[in-house]
Design a protein around this motif. Structure first.
Motif, short mmCIF file in Angstrom:
data_model
loop_
_atom_site.label_atom_id
_atom_site.label_comp_id
_atom_site.label_asym_id
_atom_site.label_seq_id
_atom_site.Cartn_x
_atom_site.Cartn_y
_atom_site.Cartn_z
N THR A 1 -59.51 -8.41 68.02
CA THR A 1 -60.11 -9.67 68.45
C THR A 1 -59.10 -10.50 69.23
O THR A 1 -59.43 -11.06 70.29
CB THR A 1 -60.60 -10.48 67.24
OG1 THR A 1 -61.63 -9.75 66.57
CG2 THR A 1 -61.16 -11.83 67.67
N LEU A 2 -57.86 -10.57 68.73
CA LEU A 2 -56.82 -11.32 69.44
C LEU A 2 -56.55 -10.70 70.81
O LEU A 2 -56.37 -11.43 71.79
CB LEU A 2 -55.54 -11.35 68.62
CG LEU A 2 -54.36 -12.08 69.29
CD1 LEU A 2 -54.70 -13.55 69.51
CD2 LEU A 2 -53.10 -11.95 68.45
N SER A 3 -56.54 -9.39 70.88
CA SER A 3 -56.32 -8.71 72.15
C SER A 3 -57.35 -9.14 73.19
O SER A 3 -57.03 -9.39 74.35
CB SER A 3 -56.37 -7.19 71.95
OG SER A 3 -56.30 -6.51 73.17
N GLN A 4 -58.60 -9.26 72.76
CA GLN A 4 -59.66 -9.68 73.67
C GLN A 4 -59.51 -11.15 74.05
O GLN A 4 -59.70 -11.54 75.21
CB GLN A 4 -61.03 -9.44 73.02
CG GLN A 4 -61.34 -7.97 72.80
CD GLN A 4 -62.60 -7.76 71.97
OE1 GLN A 4 -63.29 -8.70 71.61
NE2 GLN A 4 -62.90 -6.50 71.68
N GLU A 5 -59.14 -11.98 73.08
CA GLU A 5 -58.98 -13.41 73.33
C GLU A 5 -57.86 -13.68 74.33
O GLU A 5 -57.94 -14.63 75.12
CB GLU A 5 -58.70 -14.15 72.02
CG GLU A 5 -59.90 -14.21 71.08
CD GLU A 5 -59.55 -14.86 69.76
OE1 GLU A 5 -58.34 -15.09 69.51
OE2 GLU A 5 -60.47 -15.14 68.98
N LEU A 6 -56.81 -12.86 74.31
CA LEU A 6 -55.68 -13.05 75.20
C LEU A 6 -55.81 -12.24 76.49
O LEU A 6 -54.89 -12.18 77.28
CB LEU A 6 -54.37 -12.68 74.49
CG LEU A 6 -54.03 -13.47 73.22
CD1 LEU A 6 -52.68 -13.05 72.68
CD2 LEU A 6 -54.06 -14.98 73.48
N SER A 7 -56.98 -11.62 76.68
CA SER A 7 -57.25 -10.83 77.89
C SER A 7 -56.22 -9.72 78.09
O SER A 7 -55.77 -9.47 79.22
CB SER A 7 -57.30 -11.74 79.12
OG SER A 7 -58.35 -12.67 79.02
N CYS A 8 -55.84 -9.07 77.00
CA CYS A 8 -54.88 -7.96 77.10
C CYS A 8 -55.55 -6.76 77.77
O CYS A 8 -56.75 -6.54 77.64
CB CYS A 8 -54.37 -7.55 75.72
SG CYS A 8 -53.42 -8.84 74.88
N VAL A 9 -54.76 -5.97 78.47
CA VAL A 9 -55.30 -4.77 79.13
C VAL A 9 -55.30 -3.58 78.19
O VAL A 9 -55.83 -2.52 78.52
CB VAL A 9 -54.49 -4.43 80.40
CG1 VAL A 9 -54.56 -5.58 81.40
CG2 VAL A 9 -53.03 -4.10 80.07
#
Length: 224
Positions: free
Chosen positions: A172-180
């Motif tokens: 979820t955090l990865s998506q929130e921070l727009s991680c690739v």
């Protein structure tokens, strides 16, 4: 002699004792030294989309006064067995990176002099981050950094007995921070280590290729 590979700098960021050094050593050397030493720049040549590139990995805990230098990509690192390290990544670390490197939206729009409502919110967020205030929720294009980011959880080999960060929370955090990309890794057994670095490298290469293509179509060919 062939053309030397393009060199890209990848910043490896996280709190102390999350395994940043082990992660980098395993990627670059294929083994982990018992104690960190002055080994000079850590570099490794990898092949991305039939193109050889050299990655220079630079460790930074963003807790000191050392300035965050220019980089082409970032690995945000936390420990699966330390919930506080994930909190550090999504607040202090990301705020400092956002303030130093800028957002994806500002990079895409260039140096526009006009400021609309969304840009004002971004500027206020940057100002807030410099004061240590948790960043407000913004559109992903504004939260995402101007360089590609991969979220990396370390110590997967210890997760069965000591996990404190659930996989779903990190995703979820990865998506929130727009991680690739997002990977859980284990440096001692070399699990997903190369994949994490190659993921950020691939996004860097693709963005550079798209930039060249766009500028060529605009009537100006830039060789990077």
């Amino acid at each position: 002699m062939g053309k030397p590979p393009q060199c890209y700098k990848v910043l490896v960021v996280g709190s102390k004792n999350v395994g940043k050094y082990s992660l980098c050593q395993q990627f670059v050397k294929g083994w982990i030294a018992e104690k960190p030493g002055d080994d000079g720049p850590m570099k490794k040549t990898v092949q991305i989309n039939n193109t050889k590139v050299e990655l220079e990995v630079i460790i930074h805990d963003v807790e000191g006064e050392e300035e965050i230098g220019k980089c082409d990509g970032v690995l945000l690192v936390y420990s699966i067995i330390d919930a506080a390290s994930l909190t550090f990544v999504k607040t202090i670390a990301f705020q400092k990176l956002h303030a130093a490197l800028g957002s994806r939206s500002s990079a895409d729009s260039g140096n526009d002099k006009t400021e609309d409502g969304e840009t004002t919110k971004l500027r206020q967020a940057d100002e807030g981050s410099s004061k240590g205030v948790e960043m407000p929720t913004l559109h992903p294009e504004q939260v995402g950094l101007s360089v590609p980011v991969v979220l990396v959880g370390t110590k997967e080999d210890e997760a069965k007995l000591s996990r404190q960060v659930e996989l779903a929370d990190a995703e979820t955090l990865s998506q929130e921070l727009s991680c690739v990309g997002f990977f859980e890794t284990a440096a001692p057994c070399n699990s997903n280590v190369a994949k994490a670095f190659e993921c950020v490298a691939e996004d860097i290469v693709n963005k550079r290729a798209n930039t060249v293509t766009h500028e060529t179509k605009s009537g100006c060919c830039v060789v990077l």
